[in-house]
Design a protein around this motif. Structure first.
Motif, PDB file in Angstrom:
ATOM      1  N   VAL A  15      -3.672  -0.877   0.035  1.00 51.36           N
ATOM      2  CA  VAL A  15      -4.035  -2.122  -0.639  1.00 51.36           C
ATOM      3  C   VAL A  15      -5.396  -2.596  -0.140  1.00 51.36           C
ATOM      4  CG1 VAL A  15      -3.390  -4.558  -0.923  1.00 51.36           C
ATOM      5  CG2 VAL A  15      -1.624  -2.786  -0.990  1.00 51.36           C
ATOM      6  N   LEU A  16      -6.225  -3.037  -1.066  1.00 46.05           N
ATOM      7  CA  LEU A  16      -7.504  -3.667  -0.732  1.00 46.05           C
ATOM      8  C   LEU A  16      -7.320  -5.171  -0.852  1.00 46.05           C
ATOM      9  CD1 LEU A  16     -10.545  -3.656  -0.135  1.00 46.05           C
ATOM     10  CD2 LEU A  16     -10.936  -3.289  -2.590  1.00 46.05           C
ATOM     11  N   LEU A  17      -7.484  -5.893   0.247  1.00 43.46           N
ATOM     12  CA  LEU A  17      -7.348  -7.346   0.286  1.00 43.46           C
ATOM     13  C   LEU A  17      -8.735  -7.963   0.406  1.00 43.46           C
ATOM     14  CD1 LEU A  17      -5.725  -9.990   0.562  1.00 43.46           C
ATOM     15  CD2 LEU A  17      -5.500  -9.479   3.010  1.00 43.46           C
ATOM     16  N   VAL A  18      -9.106  -8.794  -0.580  1.00 45.75           N
ATOM     17  CA  VAL A  18     -10.427  -9.414  -0.615  1.00 45.75           C
ATOM     18  C   VAL A  18     -10.252 -10.930  -0.654  1.00 45.75           C
ATOM     19  CG1 VAL A  18     -12.639  -9.546  -1.827  1.00 45.75           C
ATOM     20  CG2 VAL A  18     -11.269  -7.446  -1.970  1.00 45.75           C
ATOM     21  N   ASP A  19     -10.629 -11.597   0.428  1.00 46.57           N
ATOM     22  CA  ASP A  19     -10.489 -13.054   0.529  1.00 46.57           C
ATOM     23  C   ASP A  19     -11.445 -13.534   1.612  1.00 46.57           C
ATOM     24  OD1 ASP A  19      -9.478 -15.738   1.207  1.00 46.57           O
ATOM     25  OD2 ASP A  19      -7.718 -15.170   0.035  1.00 46.57           O
ATOM     26  N   ASP A  20     -12.093 -14.669   1.404  1.00 48.93           N
ATOM     27  CA  ASP A  20     -13.067 -15.143   2.385  1.00 48.93           C
ATOM     28  C   ASP A  20     -12.482 -16.109   3.411  1.00 48.93           C
ATOM     29  OD1 ASP A  20     -12.802 -17.308   0.689  1.00 48.93           O
ATOM     30  OD2 ASP A  20     -14.949 -17.628   0.427  1.00 48.93           O
ATOM     31  N   GLU A  21     -11.177 -16.316   3.402  1.00 52.50           N
ATOM     32  CA  GLU A  21     -10.527 -17.169   4.399  1.00 52.50           C
ATOM     33  C   GLU A  21      -9.996 -16.294   5.530  1.00 52.50           C
ATOM     34  OE1 GLU A  21      -7.753 -20.137   2.899  1.00 52.50           O
ATOM     35  OE2 GLU A  21      -8.621 -19.829   0.905  1.00 52.50           O
ATOM     36  N   GLN A  22     -10.728 -16.252   6.653  1.00 48.88           N
ATOM     37  CA  GLN A  22     -10.414 -15.368   7.774  1.00 48.88           C
ATOM     38  C   GLN A  22      -8.967 -15.513   8.244  1.00 48.88           C
ATOM     39  OE1 GLN A  22     -12.856 -13.299   9.859  1.00 48.88           O
ATOM     40  NE2 GLN A  22     -10.870 -12.414  10.275  1.00 48.88           N
ATOM     41  N   GLY A  23      -8.493 -16.729   8.433  1.00 44.31           N
ATOM     42  CA  GLY A  23      -7.135 -16.930   8.922  1.00 44.31           C
ATOM     43  C   GLY A  23      -6.091 -16.383   7.967  1.00 44.31           C
ATOM     44  N   LEU A  28      -2.052 -12.350   6.481  1.00 42.70           N
ATOM     45  CA  LEU A  28      -1.514 -11.510   5.417  1.00 42.70           C
ATOM     46  C   LEU A  28      -1.637 -10.027   5.768  1.00 42.70           C
ATOM     47  CD1 LEU A  28      -0.127 -11.371   2.718  1.00 42.70           C
ATOM     48  CD2 LEU A  28      -2.361 -11.510   1.604  1.00 42.70           C
ATOM     49  N   THR A  29      -2.746  -9.638   6.349  1.00 40.45           N
ATOM     50  CA  THR A  29      -2.927  -8.243   6.770  1.00 40.45           C
ATOM     51  C   THR A  29      -1.849  -7.851   7.773  1.00 40.45           C
ATOM     52  OG1 THR A  29      -5.308  -8.320   6.380  1.00 40.45           O
ATOM     53  CG2 THR A  29      -4.509  -6.615   7.885  1.00 40.45           C
ATOM     54  N   LYS A  30      -1.622  -8.686   8.769  1.00 40.84           N
ATOM     55  CA  LYS A  30      -0.612  -8.402   9.785  1.00 40.84           C
ATOM     56  C   LYS A  30       0.779  -8.297   9.161  1.00 40.84           C
ATOM     57  CE  LYS A  30      -1.268 -10.457  13.611  1.00 40.84           C
ATOM     58  NZ  LYS A  30      -1.400 -11.463  14.679  1.00 40.84           N
ATOM     59  N   ARG A  31       1.098  -9.210   8.251  1.00 40.13           N
ATOM     60  CA  ARG A  31       2.417  -9.200   7.623  1.00 40.13           C
ATOM     61  C   ARG A  31       2.609  -7.982   6.721  1.00 40.13           C
ATOM     62  NH1 ARG A  31       4.029 -14.736   5.168  1.00 40.13           N
ATOM     63  NH2 ARG A  31       6.121 -13.913   5.514  1.00 40.13           N
ATOM     64  N   LEU A  32       1.574  -7.583   5.996  1.00 39.38           N
ATOM     65  CA  LEU A  32       1.668  -6.392   5.155  1.00 39.38           C
ATOM     66  C   LEU A  32       1.823  -5.130   6.007  1.00 39.38           C
ATOM     67  CD1 LEU A  32      -1.000  -7.206   2.422  1.00 39.38           C
ATOM     68  CD2 LEU A  32       1.473  -7.068   2.085  1.00 39.38           C
ATOM     69  N   ARG A  33       1.074  -5.049   7.088  1.00 40.74           N
ATOM     70  CA  ARG A  33       1.157  -3.869   7.961  1.00 40.74           C
ATOM     71  C   ARG A  33       2.527  -3.765   8.619  1.00 40.74           C
ATOM     72  NH1 ARG A  33      -5.017  -4.170  10.221  1.00 40.74           N
ATOM     73  NH2 ARG A  33      -5.927  -3.126   8.403  1.00 40.74           N
ATOM     74  N   ARG A  34       3.152  -4.893   8.920  1.00 37.73           N
ATOM     75  CA  ARG A  34       4.521  -4.870   9.453  1.00 37.73           C
ATOM     76  C   ARG A  34       5.502  -4.280   8.452  1.00 37.73           C
ATOM     77  NH1 ARG A  34       5.035 -10.645  11.390  1.00 37.73           N
ATOM     78  NH2 ARG A  34       3.438 -10.666  12.967  1.00 37.73           N
ATOM     79  N   ARG A  35       5.144  -4.356   7.183  1.00 38.84           N
ATOM     80  CA  ARG A  35       5.976  -3.773   6.104  1.00 38.84           C
ATOM     81  C   ARG A  35       5.489  -2.369   5.744  1.00 38.84           C
ATOM     82  NH1 ARG A  35       8.983  -7.763   3.104  1.00 38.84           N
ATOM     83  NH2 ARG A  35       9.220  -9.516   4.517  1.00 38.84           N
ATOM     84  N   ASP A  36       4.699  -1.775   6.627  1.00 39.19           N
ATOM     85  CA  ASP A  36       4.208  -0.400   6.472  1.00 39.19           C
ATOM     86  C   ASP A  36       3.222  -0.201   5.325  1.00 39.19           C
ATOM     87  OD1 ASP A  36       5.683   0.530   8.667  1.00 39.19           O
ATOM     88  OD2 ASP A  36       7.466   0.782   7.425  1.00 39.19           O
ATOM     89  N   VAL A  37       2.552  -1.253   4.906  1.00 38.41           N
ATOM     90  CA  VAL A  37       1.534  -1.138   3.867  1.00 38.41           C
ATOM     91  C   VAL A  37       0.187  -0.920   4.558  1.00 38.41           C
ATOM     92  CG1 VAL A  37       0.353  -2.325   1.968  1.00 38.41           C
ATOM     93  CG2 VAL A  37       2.814  -2.663   2.316  1.00 38.41           C
ATOM     94  N   ALA A  38      -0.550   0.090   4.118  1.00 35.45           N
ATOM     95  CA  ALA A  38      -1.908   0.310   4.626  1.00 35.45           C
ATOM     96  C   ALA A  38      -2.811  -0.707   3.939  1.00 35.45           C
ATOM     97  CB  ALA A  38      -2.362   1.724   4.327  1.00 35.45           C
ATOM     98  N   VAL A  39      -3.557  -1.468   4.726  1.00 36.41           N
ATOM     99  CA  VAL A  39      -4.387  -2.534   4.175  1.00 36.41           C
ATOM    100  C   VAL A  39      -5.823  -2.376   4.664  1.00 36.41           C
ATOM    101  CG1 VAL A  39      -4.720  -5.034   4.000  1.00 36.41           C
ATOM    102  CG2 VAL A  39      -2.417  -4.116   4.258  1.00 36.41           C
ATOM    103  N   THR A  40      -6.749  -2.477   3.734  1.00 36.66           N
ATOM    104  CA  THR A  40      -8.158  -2.636   4.076  1.00 36.66           C
ATOM    105  C   THR A  40      -8.504  -4.067   3.701  1.00 36.66           C
ATOM    106  OG1 THR A  40      -8.696  -0.324   3.673  1.00 36.66           O
ATOM    107  CG2 THR A  40     -10.522  -1.898   3.570  1.00 36.66           C
ATOM    108  N   SER A  41      -8.906  -4.845   4.682  1.00 35.44           N
ATOM    109  CA  SER A  41      -9.204  -6.265   4.466  1.00 35.44           C
ATOM    110  C   SER A  41     -10.700  -6.506   4.584  1.00 35.44           C
ATOM    111  CB  SER A  41      -8.485  -7.115   5.512  1.00 35.44           C
ATOM    112  OG  SER A  41      -7.106  -6.872   5.479  1.00 35.44           O
ATOM    113  N   VAL A  42     -11.229  -7.260   3.631  1.00 40.99           N
ATOM    114  CA  VAL A  42     -12.638  -7.632   3.664  1.00 40.99           C
ATOM    115  C   VAL A  42     -12.753  -9.130   3.392  1.00 40.99           C
ATOM    116  CG1 VAL A  42     -13.468  -5.329   3.039  1.00 40.99           C
ATOM    117  CG2 VAL A  42     -13.004  -6.999   1.248  1.00 40.99           C
TER     118      VAL A  42
END
Length: 136
Positions: A15-23, A28-42
């Motif tokens: 999944v590519l996650l694009v959002d300018d709110e760092q927090g 969301l990245t941490k929660r997705l990765r806990r569900r075994d989803v590979a995430v690239t966050s920008v």
């Protein structure tokens, strides 16, 4: 006795996650990765475009309101670079009309922020399995 490994049905997804709110992105990245989803966050629309040019993703999750490029502009670019990749738009309160515009421009679905993680995961899974459709 061997133990059965439980693999998430989303484990093979990127999944590519694009959002300018760092927090928000960090959580969301941490929660997705806990569900075994590979995430690239920008953290910007420009970084999202750069990431898509350099990689392949099953689904993009895209914030509508960002400082450098707004989500609608990023969506248009995403649809040129990878027309088959489903895009889920995230929008804040009061931006539902803009989210509908995103649907008209090719987004697969939208969610209001803050979104329920299970609902987002269900939409990601459904869209990754059937990329040419809109999520239910």
């Amino acid at each position: 006795m061997p133990t059965a490994s439980r693999t998430s049905p989303l484990a093979a997804l990127h999944v590519l996650l694009v959002d300018d709110e760092q927090g928000f992105v960090d959580v969301l990245t941490k929660r997705l990765r806990r569900r075994d989803v590979a995430v690239t966050s920008v953290l910007s629309g420009k970084e999202g475009v750069r990431a898509l040019r350099g990689g392949s993703y099953d689904v993009a999750v895209l914030d509508l309101k960002m400082e450098d490029l707004d989500g609608i502009e990023v969506l248009k670019i995403f649809k040129i670079l990878d027309p088959a990749m489903p895009v889920i738009i995230l929008t804040g309160h009061g931006s539902e009309q803009a989210a509908r515009e995103g649907l008209a421009l090719g987004a697969a679905d939208y969610l209001m922020k803050p979104c329920d993680l299970d609902e987002l995961l269900n939409k990601i899974g459904a869209l990754a399995r059937h990329p040419g459709t809109q999520a239910a």
